[in-house]
Design an enzyme around this catalytic site. Structure first.
Site, mmCIF file in Angstrom:
data_model
loop_
_atom_site.group_PDB
_atom_site.id
_atom_site.type_symbol
_atom_site.label_atom_id
_atom_site.label_comp_id
_atom_site.label_asym_id
_atom_site.label_seq_id
_atom_site.Cartn_x
_atom_site.Cartn_y
_atom_site.Cartn_z
ATOM 1 N NE ARG A 146 -3.508 -2.253 2.859
ATOM 2 C CZ ARG A 146 -3.193 -3.392 3.471
ATOM 3 N NH1 ARG A 146 -1.982 -3.566 3.985
ATOM 4 N NH2 ARG A 146 -4.094 -4.355 3.582
ATOM 5 C CE LYS A 170 -6.085 -0.896 5.109
ATOM 6 N NZ LYS A 170 -7.411 -1.143 4.494
ATOM 7 C CG HIS A 240 -5.219 0.753 -3.765
ATOM 8 N ND1 HIS A 240 -4.506 0.677 -2.576
ATOM 9 C CD2 HIS A 240 -6.189 -0.191 -3.656
ATOM 10 C CE1 HIS A 240 -5.037 -0.257 -1.807
ATOM 11 N NE2 HIS A 240 -6.050 -0.804 -2.439
ATOM 12 N NE ARG A 243 -3.381 -3.521 -1.394
ATOM 13 C CZ ARG A 243 -2.820 -4.305 -0.481
ATOM 14 N NH1 ARG A 243 -1.497 -4.442 -0.460
ATOM 15 N NH2 ARG A 243 -3.540 -4.969 0.388
ATOM 16 C CG HIS A 266 -6.211 -8.772 1.520
ATOM 17 N ND1 HIS A 266 -6.537 -9.191 0.242
ATOM 18 C CD2 HIS A 266 -6.101 -7.417 1.448
ATOM 19 C CE1 HIS A 266 -6.605 -8.144 -0.552
ATOM 20 N NE2 HIS A 266 -6.353 -7.059 0.146
ATOM 21 C CE1 TYR A 275 -6.732 -6.952 -6.766
ATOM 22 C CE2 TYR A 275 -6.766 -8.102 -4.675
ATOM 23 C CZ TYR A 275 -6.663 -6.933 -5.395
ATOM 24 O OH TYR A 275 -6.510 -5.741 -4.737
#
Length: 297
Positions: A146, A170, A240, A243, A266, A275
């Site tokens: 990210r 995150k 993004h 990504r 994730h 995806y």
């Protein structure tokens, strides 16, 4: 309303990024202003689901997209859950609020041949900023990290012998992302230029501005947007997209979905499955163009 303690909770317990915290703060402040000006409500235990629904209608009238409204309601959901845990309220108003439906959009992806052209044909200067800009693009695409992760990446996070990067994502979760010879070479060239340009810099983060300060989100966006504009006509050309391209190209070439999930950082597989949809759409298009039965009536 426990607004400040909620923000502290997001910062120190949930460990959300500054960007995410600011979004939550803006959403919550908007809702609290609406409550006070429309209903005169200033206490959390006075809020009912009818007021939340009224706010939704207000936003729809003002032209907010369903996606934006869902995000703002997600903020409220987290806030009310926080208040319930601390017994500041006895009922959760969100239990009677339905989220607006949104159309599922497939991620925008830059085609591999266009990215090849970006790195092989589109010129980058060989000075500090040129080497930095090329590395930013190559690192985003080669690792799928990210923008916030790239900005916070430190020199000490690079392991050249093992060829991996320690990335903090995150929730302060860390993961290792491998990299290949091309990125290895690009990092080394940039570090050499950085040391020459700013020999006395003590800044730990990898990427610096032309003045030797830590790089910032808008500059990264501008670098990526300007570069991608030379090779693609996609409407979205931000970090993004690289990504998305990283993950989609891995999926199209047979990479295991769980491996892609780990590389992206994730927390669950559902976020990664989008995806595979891109890959399926590509297969459908190939089938429709090439198979005789697909064209027969």
């Amino acid at each position: 309303m426990h607004r400040n303690t909620f923000i502290q909770f997001l910062r120190y317990e949930k460990r959300f990024s500054p960007h995410t915290i600011l979004a939550y703060q803006n959403d919550l402040d908007q809702f609290l202003r609406y409550l006070e000006t429309t209903f005169g409500i200033t206490k959390a235990d006075e809020i009912r689901h009818t007021q939340v629904r009224s706010w939704v209608v207000e936003m729809m009238t003002e032209g907010y997209s369903p996606r934006s409204i869902r995000r703002k309601l997600s903020t409220l959901k987290t806030w009310f859950h926080f208040l319930m845990k601390r017994e500041a309220i006895t009922r959760d108003p969100m239990l009677k609020v339905n989220l607006p439906k949104i159309e599922k959009r497939l991620p925008s992806v830059v085609r591999p041949e266009n990215l090849d052209r970006l790195f092989s044909e589109i010129g980058f200067d060989h000075d500090f900023e040129g080497l930095r800009n090329r590395l930013i693009l190559e690192m985003l695409y080669a690792t799928g990290m990210r923008r916030s992760e790239l900005i916070n990446l430190k020199i000490k996070d690079i392991n050249f012998p093992q060829r991996n990067l320690k990335v903090t994502g995150k929730g302060n979760k860390q993961r290792l992302i491998p990299f290949g010879p091309s990125l290895d070479n690009a990092i080394r060239k940039y570090l050499e230029a950085r040391d020459s340009e700013f020999p006395h810099s003590s800044i730990e983060v990898l990427f610096l501005t032309g003045k030797g300060n830590p790089i910032y989100p808008k500059l990264v966006y501008n670098i990526v947007n300007r570069s991608l504009s030379k090779v693609t006509s996609l409407s979205q050309k931000g970090p993004h997209v690289l990504r998305h391209s990283f993950a989609t190209h891995l999926s199209e070439n047979g990479a295991d979905l769980n491996a892609i999930k780990e590389l992206l950082g994730h927390s669950n597989l559902a976020a990664t499955q989008i995806y595979t949809h891109n890959s399926i759409e590509k297969l459908k298009k190939t089938y429709q163009q090439a198979h005789p039965k697909a064209r027969s009536k």
